[in-house]
Design an enzyme around this catalytic site. Structure first.
Site, PDB file in Angstrom:
ATOM      1  N   ASP A   1       0.860  -1.186   0.000  1.00 47.17           N
ATOM      2  CA  ASP A   1       0.000   0.000   0.000  1.00 47.17           C
ATOM      3  C   ASP A   1       0.899   1.241   0.000  1.00 47.17           C
ATOM      4  O   ASP A   1       1.680   1.442   0.935  1.00 47.17           O
ATOM      5  CB  ASP A   1      -0.864  -0.038   1.276  1.00 47.17           C
ATOM      6  CG  ASP A   1      -2.199   0.627   1.106  1.00 47.17           C
ATOM      7  OD1 ASP A   1      -2.249   1.708   0.503  1.00 47.17           O
ATOM      8  OD2 ASP A   1      -3.209   0.068   1.605  1.00 47.17           O
TER       9      ASP A   1
ATOM     10  N   ASP B   1      -2.852   4.810  -2.116  1.00 46.81           N
ATOM     11  CA  ASP B   1      -3.817   5.434  -1.202  1.00 46.81           C
ATOM     12  C   ASP B   1      -4.223   6.839  -1.676  1.00 46.81           C
ATOM     13  O   ASP B   1      -3.346   7.662  -1.975  1.00 46.81           O
ATOM     14  CB  ASP B   1      -3.133   5.528   0.175  1.00 46.81           C
ATOM     15  CG  ASP B   1      -4.073   5.952   1.269  1.00 46.81           C
ATOM     16  OD1 ASP B   1      -5.010   5.201   1.568  1.00 46.81           O
ATOM     17  OD2 ASP B   1      -3.873   7.042   1.833  1.00 46.81           O
TER      18      ASP B   1
ATOM     19  N   HIS C   1     -11.120  -2.081   4.441  1.00 47.98           N
ATOM     20  CA  HIS C   1     -10.915  -1.725   5.848  1.00 47.98           C
ATOM     21  C   HIS C   1     -11.563  -0.398   6.224  1.00 47.98           C
ATOM     22  O   HIS C   1     -11.497   0.004   7.381  1.00 47.98           O
ATOM     23  CB  HIS C   1      -9.408  -1.659   6.117  1.00 47.98           C
ATOM     24  CG  HIS C   1      -8.746  -0.600   5.281  1.00 47.98           C
ATOM     25  ND1 HIS C   1      -8.668  -0.673   3.909  1.00 47.98           N
ATOM     26  CD2 HIS C   1      -8.187   0.574   5.619  1.00 47.98           C
ATOM     27  CE1 HIS C   1      -8.080   0.404   3.445  1.00 47.98           C
ATOM     28  NE2 HIS C   1      -7.772   1.184   4.461  1.00 47.98           N
ATOM     29  N   ASP C   2     -12.154   0.303   5.254  1.00 48.69           N
ATOM     30  CA  ASP C   2     -12.797   1.597   5.535  1.00 48.69           C
ATOM     31  C   ASP C   2     -14.317   1.500   5.505  1.00 48.69           C
ATOM     32  O   ASP C   2     -14.999   2.503   5.727  1.00 48.69           O
ATOM     33  CB  ASP C   2     -12.387   2.638   4.480  1.00 48.69           C
ATOM     34  CG  ASP C   2     -10.913   2.976   4.534  1.00 48.69           C
ATOM     35  OD1 ASP C   2     -10.323   2.867   5.625  1.00 48.69           O
ATOM     36  OD2 ASP C   2     -10.359   3.345   3.490  1.00 48.69           O
TER      37      ASP C   2
HETATM   38  C1  NOJ Z   1      -7.628   5.826   2.584  1.00 52.22           C
HETATM   39  C2  NOJ Z   1      -7.339   4.640   3.451  1.00 52.22           C
HETATM   40  O1  NOJ Z   1      -7.976   3.516   2.920  1.00 52.22           O
HETATM   41  C3  NOJ Z   1      -7.802   4.995   4.845  1.00 52.22           C
HETATM   42  O2  NOJ Z   1      -7.781   3.887   5.700  1.00 52.22           O
HETATM   43  C4  NOJ Z   1      -6.933   6.108   5.355  1.00 52.22           C
HETATM   44  O3  NOJ Z   1      -7.411   6.529   6.607  1.00 52.22           O
HETATM   45  C5  NOJ Z   1      -6.938   7.296   4.403  1.00 52.22           C
HETATM   46  N1  NOJ Z   1      -6.809   6.905   3.029  1.00 52.22           N
HETATM   47  C6  NOJ Z   1      -5.795   8.212   4.708  1.00 52.22           C
HETATM   48  O4  NOJ Z   1      -4.582   7.593   4.386  1.00 52.22           O
END
Ligand code: NOJ
Length: 655
Positions: A192, A299, A431-432
């Site tokens: 990542d 990202d 994961h989000d």
């Molecule tokens: C996207 C990522 O998937 C998330 O988990 C993160 O908090 C933000 N970008 C900032 O890096």
């Protein structure tokens, strides 16, 4: 007369004909839940009329902001040279078919995957020890969420040292071993790349703080008080807000400056206009490719280019999207240039092969997506488009039930729009995002039978669609949201910052908890349940969801389980290249059900799904041959039982 560039006298239909304009309108339609037919009806109206009608809600400057955004995109329909150069059907005779077209990816969130040393945090050795699970599942490539050295304010998305592994997760040697083990099993592995921002603990930022007048400060967006003559420097340079609550600017008192952070205060944005930043990222990518990784998920990569003058965001867009300023950087002025440069200078190996570049691109719609990842554009290979994860008229923090049909319709329509000039990354969890079964069924997901059925249906949708599937850990076990009891249970910086902001605005703790709970990212981050009797109490984020029969061990033994079904589907996908490479045509869409045909590679396969609680009629499809896989569907070709899947070979094209 050529309708581009657009002006106030242009018509709505001209705006809709432009790739970026179409995305903007589609985004507004999604937000308001408005049908496309409305755009057709209003199409002949000049934009100035529409602006006048909407001024009451949107205020001044809204149209100008859209015109600026749209006119900044050089690729317009009708230009000499196609919008999408080098498009071409993906066929097995095409020797250039990249490996990721046929692959099934699997996202590991290492912190919560498997903990080999018992310190309550998942680690690299834990992943190494569970590679059998992934190999048996049949996935082709792992994507690891960040494992780099980090203070973990945002669980690794705040990198302190990009060339080291965080202590809690192991060592660089462990990572080398994992890379080698994956390759030995015929799997690939990507990492990542978090380079929109670094942690404030990154050495470079620390040097910038120590010497704000020195060159290191130019690696970030420092706005110095002395460069704002006549302005009130006690307020930030613009009105942008952070994705993690509050202003997007942090005051650096000693430096007499403000610094930009689109995420948490501890995640400061890199200044990509500085060529040294871009060269540094390219070197970093090369360093990891030399260590054997096969590419990166990147990202929020669409946020890297910001306009030099850092203009204020439009308040109406801010209110709609929840974040002020986003229109200035979600598709920034030099984004294409920076991505193409990074592809050439970082991702292209000495032998000319290119490591895979997968962009996480929140806010990017289908058309701008094609301009970023269309074949032959020389930028990204695939993007993650998030529009399919919300139901029209809803946003994440709303409590609502997500309709499965939305995912099916979105992907089929997306595929129809991009034809074979681009490729969809198929995903519905990460994961989000909260667990999809819970988004669909709410607390009904605690019923084991419904949970199993929805797990099976979702797997069938994702693994029979055109595009490249990305599974998220636990999805193959039908993981559901965690029944968090109170604020003390939450760990995620986004949720916790939001709680703090709500409490500052007068909410009680209870109210703030109730507000963040539906969309808290922690739901997706509890530990994977490997065994039935696993105790999660010592974990960094305990998981107490313990419905019997849903651990990996229990499901591996059960031929009817969701895990067994995923294994079968992935094997089927491998045995029939039409799933990865063929076309898709929707034959019928009824209430809670669909029929579509996958065609190509000398084959035709019919997919039939019913995701509702009642049996449904469906039209006869000629040429049915072998049923390749079916769950709960029954024998009647014109009937689909409740919660059922049927995948059937069609004779018409089978050689
Ligand atoms: C996207 C990522 O998937 C998330 O988990 C993160 O908090 C933000 N970008 C900032 O890096």
């Amino acid at each position: 007369m050529r309708p581009f560039p657009l002006t106030r006298r242009s018509r709505l239909r001209d705006l809709y004909a432009h790739p970026v304009g179409r995305d903007v309108i589609d985004k507004l339609r999604l937000y308001f839940g408005a049908p496309e037919a409305l755009v057709r009806v209003l199409g002949p109206l000049p934009l100035s009329w529409i602006e006048a009608a909407g001024r009451r809600f949107a205020g001044e400057g809204f149209l100008q902001m859209i015109l600026d955004l749209v006119n900044s995109e050089p690729a317009v329909p009708g230009d000499p040279g196609p919008l999408m150069p080098a498009a071409g059907a993906i066929s097995p005779t095409d020797e250039d078919v990249p490996w990721w077209v046929d692959a099934v990816f699997y996202q590991v969130y290492p912190r919560s995957f498997a903990d080999a040393d018992g310190n309550g945090i998942g680690d690299l050795r834990g992943i190494i020890e569970h590679l059998d699970h992934l190999e048996e599942l049949g996935v082709d490539c792992l994507w690891l969420s960040p494992v780099f050295d980090s203070p973990n304010r945002d669980m690794g998305y705040d990198v302190r040292d990009y060339r080291d592994v965080m202590e809690e997760m192991g060592t660089l040697e462990d990572l080398d071993e994992l890379i080698a083990d994956c390759h030995a099993r015929g799997m690939r592995i990507i990492l990542d790349l978090v380079v929109n921002h670094t942690s404030t603990e990154h050495e470079r930022f620390q040097r910038a703080l120590a010497d704000p007048e020195g060159p290191d400060a130019d690696f970030y967006h420092f706005v110095r008080d002395r460069d704002r003559p006549g302005e009130d420097t006690s307020t930030p340079p613009n009105n942008w807000t952070s994705f993690f609550s509050g202003s997007a600017w942090m005051r650096l008192e000693e430096a007499e400056a403000w610094v930009l952070h689109l995420f948490d205060e501890s995640q400061v944005d890199l200044n990509w206009d500085n060529p040294e930043v871009r060269a540094g990222v390219a070197r970093l990518v090369g360093w990891w490719l030399d260590r054997g990784i096969d590419g990166f998920r990147m990202d929020v990569i669409n946020y890297i280019s910001k306009p030099e003058d850092l203009p204020h965001g439009h308040p109406y867009i801010g209110a709609l999207m929840d974040f002020i300023g986003i229109e200035h950087f979600y598709y920034g002025p030099r984004l294409h240039e920076y991505l193409a440069e990074l592809r050439r200078n970082g991702f292209t190996r000495e032998d000319g092969t290119v490591a895979v570049m997968i962009g996480e691109t929140p806010g990017i719609g289908i058309e701008a997506g094609r301009l970023l990842s269309g074949r032959g554009r020389g930028e990204l290979d695939m993007i993650f488009n998030f529009d399919g994860l919300v139901a029209p008229g809803k946003v994440d923090w709303h409590r609502h039930r997500y309709p499965v049909g939305r995912l099916v319709d979105f992907w089929l329509e997306y595929h129809r729009r991009i034809d074979d000039s681009d490729r969809i990354a198929l995903f519905f969890e990460n994961h989000d995002n909260t667990r999809m079964i819970s988004k669909i069924a709410g607390t009904g997901a605690r019923d084991p039978e419904l949970r199993r059925k929805l797990g099976i249906l979702l797997g069938a949708v994702q693994l029979t669609m055109p595009g490249t599937p990305f599974l998220y850990q636990g999805q193959e076990l039908a993981a559901i949201n965690e029944p968090f009891a109170s604020l003390e249970d939450l760990r995620d910086v986004e949720s916790l910052n939001k709680v703090r902001a709500l409490i500052e605005d007068g909410a009680s703790e209870q109210e703030a908890f109730a507000e963040v709970l539906p969309a808290s990212r922690d739901h997706a981050r509890t530990p994977i349940r490997w065994t039935e009797d696993q105790e999660d109490d010592g974990w960094w984020l305990p998981g107490h969801e313990r419905t019997p029969g849903f651990s990996a061990a229990a499901q591996a033994e059960d031929p009817e389980s969701v895990l067994s079904w995923y294994r079968r589907l992935i094997a089927l996908r491998r045995a029939h290249p039409v799933f990865a490479r063929g076309d898709a045509e929707r034959l019928y869409r009824g209430r809670d059900c669909v029929q579509y045909v996958r065609r190509g590679e000398g084959e035709a396969i019919l997919v039939e799904l019913n995701w509702g609680p009642r049996a449904r009629w469906c039209p006869a499809v000629p040429g049915r041959a072998d049923v390749l896989a079916s769950v709960g569907a029954g024998e009647d070709p014109q009937r689909l039982e409740a919660y059922s899947v049927r995948i059937t070979e069609l004779a018409e094209l089978t050689p």
